[in-house]
Design a protein around this motif. Structure first.
Motif, PDB file in Angstrom:
ATOM      1  N   ILE A   1      27.426  19.599 -22.014  1.00  0.00           N
ATOM      2  CA  ILE A   1      26.658  19.169 -23.186  1.00  0.00           C
ATOM      3  C   ILE A   1      25.613  20.223 -23.530  1.00  0.00           C
ATOM      4  O   ILE A   1      24.860  20.670 -22.655  1.00  0.00           O
ATOM      5  CB  ILE A   1      25.963  17.819 -22.924  1.00  0.00           C
ATOM      6  N   GLU A   2      25.557  20.625 -24.797  1.00  0.00           N
ATOM      7  CA  GLU A   2      24.546  21.567 -25.249  1.00  0.00           C
ATOM      8  C   GLU A   2      23.199  20.870 -25.424  1.00  0.00           C
ATOM      9  O   GLU A   2      23.140  19.674 -25.732  1.00  0.00           O
ATOM     10  CB  GLU A   2      24.951  22.186 -26.594  1.00  0.00           C
ATOM     11  N   VAL A   3      22.124  21.629 -25.240  1.00  0.00           N
ATOM     12  CA  VAL A   3      20.774  21.104 -25.451  1.00  0.00           C
ATOM     13  C   VAL A   3      20.024  22.032 -26.400  1.00  0.00           C
ATOM     14  O   VAL A   3      19.903  23.229 -26.149  1.00  0.00           O
ATOM     15  CB  VAL A   3      19.994  20.994 -24.130  1.00  0.00           C
TER      16      VAL A   3
ATOM     17  N   THR B   1      12.474  30.142 -16.188  1.00  0.00           N
ATOM     18  CA  THR B   1      13.703  29.572 -15.660  1.00  0.00           C
ATOM     19  C   THR B   1      14.927  30.239 -16.262  1.00  0.00           C
ATOM     20  O   THR B   1      14.856  30.842 -17.330  1.00  0.00           O
ATOM     21  CB  THR B   1      13.760  28.058 -15.953  1.00  0.00           C
ATOM     22  N   MET B   2      16.051  30.067 -15.575  1.00  0.00           N
ATOM     23  CA  MET B   2      17.337  30.493 -16.121  1.00  0.00           C
ATOM     24  C   MET B   2      18.047  29.351 -16.829  1.00  0.00           C
ATOM     25  O   MET B   2      19.107  29.542 -17.409  1.00  0.00           O
ATOM     26  CB  MET B   2      18.224  31.027 -14.994  1.00  0.00           C
ATOM     27  N   GLN B   3      17.458  28.155 -16.780  1.00  0.00           N
ATOM     28  CA  GLN B   3      18.061  26.986 -17.432  1.00  0.00           C
ATOM     29  C   GLN B   3      17.621  26.959 -18.903  1.00  0.00           C
ATOM     30  O   GLN B   3      16.790  26.159 -19.313  1.00  0.00           O
ATOM     31  CB  GLN B   3      17.651  25.701 -16.703  1.00  0.00           C
ATOM     32  N   HIS B   4      18.191  27.853 -19.679  1.00  0.00           N
ATOM     33  CA  HIS B   4      17.782  28.005 -21.062  1.00  0.00           C
ATOM     34  C   HIS B   4      18.489  27.008 -21.970  1.00  0.00           C
ATOM     35  O   HIS B   4      19.644  26.648 -21.719  1.00  0.00           O
ATOM     36  CB  HIS B   4      18.083  29.425 -21.543  1.00  0.00           C
ATOM     37  N   PRO B   5      17.822  26.577 -23.044  1.00  0.00           N
ATOM     38  CA  PRO B   5      18.491  25.716 -24.028  1.00  0.00           C
ATOM     39  C   PRO B   5      19.530  26.514 -24.799  1.00  0.00           C
ATOM     40  O   PRO B   5      19.581  27.744 -24.716  1.00  0.00           O
ATOM     41  CB  PRO B   5      17.339  25.270 -24.934  1.00  0.00           C
ATOM     42  N   ASP B   6      20.342  25.811 -25.550  1.00  0.00           N
ATOM     43  CA  ASP B   6      21.376  26.458 -26.356  1.00  0.00           C
ATOM     44  C   ASP B   6      20.895  26.793 -27.757  1.00  0.00           C
ATOM     45  O   ASP B   6      21.578  27.500 -28.504  1.00  0.00           O
ATOM     46  CB  ASP B   6      22.609  25.554 -26.433  1.00  0.00           C
ATOM     47  N   GLY B   7      19.717  26.280 -28.107  1.00  0.00           N
ATOM     48  CA  GLY B   7      19.184  26.562 -29.429  1.00  0.00           C
ATOM     49  C   GLY B   7      17.841  25.888 -29.629  1.00  0.00           C
ATOM     50  O   GLY B   7      17.362  25.124 -28.780  1.00  0.00           O
TER      51      GLY B   7
ATOM     52  N   GLU C   1      14.435  35.205 -28.742  1.00  0.00           N
ATOM     53  CA  GLU C   1      14.917  34.622 -27.490  1.00  0.00           C
ATOM     54  C   GLU C   1      16.442  34.545 -27.435  1.00  0.00           C
ATOM     55  O   GLU C   1      17.000  34.033 -26.469  1.00  0.00           O
ATOM     56  CB  GLU C   1      14.323  33.216 -27.308  1.00  0.00           C
ATOM     57  N   GLY C   2      17.110  35.048 -28.472  1.00  0.00           N
ATOM     58  CA  GLY C   2      18.566  35.022 -28.498  1.00  0.00           C
ATOM     59  C   GLY C   2      19.141  33.647 -28.718  1.00  0.00           C
ATOM     60  O   GLY C   2      20.248  33.341 -28.245  1.00  0.00           O
ATOM     61  N   LEU C   3      18.417  32.798 -29.447  1.00  0.00           N
ATOM     62  CA  LEU C   3      18.831  31.416 -29.660  1.00  0.00           C
ATOM     63  C   LEU C   3      19.050  31.134 -31.144  1.00  0.00           C
ATOM     64  O   LEU C   3      18.310  31.643 -31.994  1.00  0.00           O
ATOM     65  CB  LEU C   3      17.767  30.451 -29.129  1.00  0.00           C
ATOM     66  N   PRO C   4      20.050  30.307 -31.484  1.00  0.00           N
ATOM     67  CA  PRO C   4      20.224  29.899 -32.877  1.00  0.00           C
ATOM     68  C   PRO C   4      19.161  28.881 -33.272  1.00  0.00           C
ATOM     69  O   PRO C   4      18.602  28.181 -32.417  1.00  0.00           O
ATOM     70  CB  PRO C   4      21.622  29.262 -32.892  1.00  0.00           C
ATOM     71  N   LEU C   5      18.883  28.815 -34.570  1.00  0.00           N
ATOM     72  CA  LEU C   5      17.916  27.859 -35.112  1.00  0.00           C
ATOM     73  C   LEU C   5      18.647  26.822 -35.944  1.00  0.00           C
ATOM     74  O   LEU C   5      19.454  27.161 -36.819  1.00  0.00           O
ATOM     75  CB  LEU C   5      16.886  28.579 -35.982  1.00  0.00           C
ATOM     76  N   GLN C   6      18.361  25.552 -35.672  1.00  0.00           N
ATOM     77  CA  GLN C   6      18.911  24.439 -36.444  1.00  0.00           C
ATOM     78  C   GLN C   6      17.764  23.685 -37.096  1.00  0.00           C
ATOM     79  O   GLN C   6      16.704  23.514 -36.487  1.00  0.00           O
ATOM     80  CB  GLN C   6      19.724  23.500 -35.542  1.00  0.00           C
ATOM     81  N   LEU C   7      17.957  23.243 -38.333  1.00  0.00           N
ATOM     82  CA  LEU C   7      16.918  22.537 -39.069  1.00  0.00           C
ATOM     83  C   LEU C   7      17.408  21.178 -39.536  1.00  0.00           C
ATOM     84  O   LEU C   7      18.561  21.038 -39.979  1.00  0.00           O
ATOM     85  CB  LEU C   7      16.479  23.347 -40.293  1.00  0.00           C
TER      86      LEU C   7
END
Length: 289
Positions: free
Chosen positions: A83-85, A120-126, A164-170
């Protein structure tokens, strides 16, 4: 004749979104929202519930005063379950809390993202943002200034997410195509160009008709399709006594399935359907057949 041609064009566009008869529905990608993080001992239970409801992604609201260890634990458990977070941020007051002429004073949430990532290495997906500027009193007195600040803060979040190399969702209201910025652009079009994905808060329980999901998302759906943007729709399950027509609370699972199938069977199906929020959706599924 001119009025007839305009009507014909509008009907033609609208018909593109209607489901084709006899066509199998596209599989649904399910996302959901959680407004509070469970206690550490309850996280495995919650992740199991999300997996059982076939949730691909959870938008997890971040309270920056909370223990960051909980978020690391949640992300680790969610990823183990496939599951993505996305970390969800949403405080309307950030919009008008200007720090400088050029950027809003959003150091706390932006700093929280950077600090979390470094720990941490437990990064979110976005990263997800739901600010709702129309909830501010200034919206009725100085809307243009609020919109300008709103765009600045979203741009700041986009810059931090990119760093941070993460996508942005709005999350956006379905009617933001009727609101324009200082350049005369619809705010929803500006947001779709900025973010990796936009979710319309298109809370409806029927697909067709002048006030159904298809009609109210038409403008943004066509813009997204023409510009290869990712667009999702949100459905509501919370009890809303003042507006019961926009929530599935108290309705049947058959009604939900019908709307979802019609939506996914349209010519331009959304990238995902967001079930808001998970606790309300869980209760709905437990009390319906």
């Amino acid at each position: 004749m001119k009025r007839f041609l305009v009507s014909l064009v509008c009907v033609s566009f609208f018909s593109l979104l209607l489901p084709s008869s006899g066509q199998a529905a596209t599989p649904v990608t399910r996302h959901t929202v959680m407004w509070s993080i469970p206690e550490a001992k309850s996280i495995p239970v919650k992740i199991n519930q999300l997996a059982n409801r076939q949730m691909k992604r959870v938008y997890l609201h971040v309270a920056i005063e909370d223990d960051r260890t909980l978020y690391r634990t949640f992300v680790e458990a969610a990823h183990a379950a496939g599951i993505e977070v996305y970390f969800l941020f949403g405080q309307p007051r950030w919009i008008t809390n200007e720090g400088t002429t050029f950027r809003p004073n959003v150091e706390d949430p932006l700093a929280w993202i950077t600090l979390y990532q470094s720990e941490t290495m437990q990064h979110p997906d976005g990263i997800s943002v739901d600010l709702e500027p129309y909830a501010l009193p200034e919206w009725t007195t100085n809307q243009s200034a609020v919109i300008a600040s709103y765009q600045r803060i979203l741009t700041a979040f986009q810059e931090r997410a990119t760093a941070e190399g993460l996508p942005l969702q709005l999350f956006l209201p379905f009617w933001f195509h009727t609101v324009t910025d200082v350049a005369g652009r619809p705010v929803s079009a500006w947001a779709m160009d900025l973010a990796s994905e936009v979710t319309l808060m298109s809370y409806r329980t029927v697909y067709g008709g002048g006030n159904g999901l298809s009609a109210i998302t038409l403008v943004d759906t066509l813009y997204a399709a023409n510009h290869q943007h990712n667009l999702s729709y949100a459905l509501e399950f919370t009890e809303l006594p003042e507006t019961p027509n926009i929530t599935f609370y108290g309705q049947s699972r058959q009604a939900l399935n019908q709307l979802v199938n019609q939506t996914m069977n349209s010519s331009f199906p959304p990238r995902a359907i967001v079930y808001h929020d998970f606790e309300a959706y869980q209760a709905f599924m437990q009390h319906t057949k």
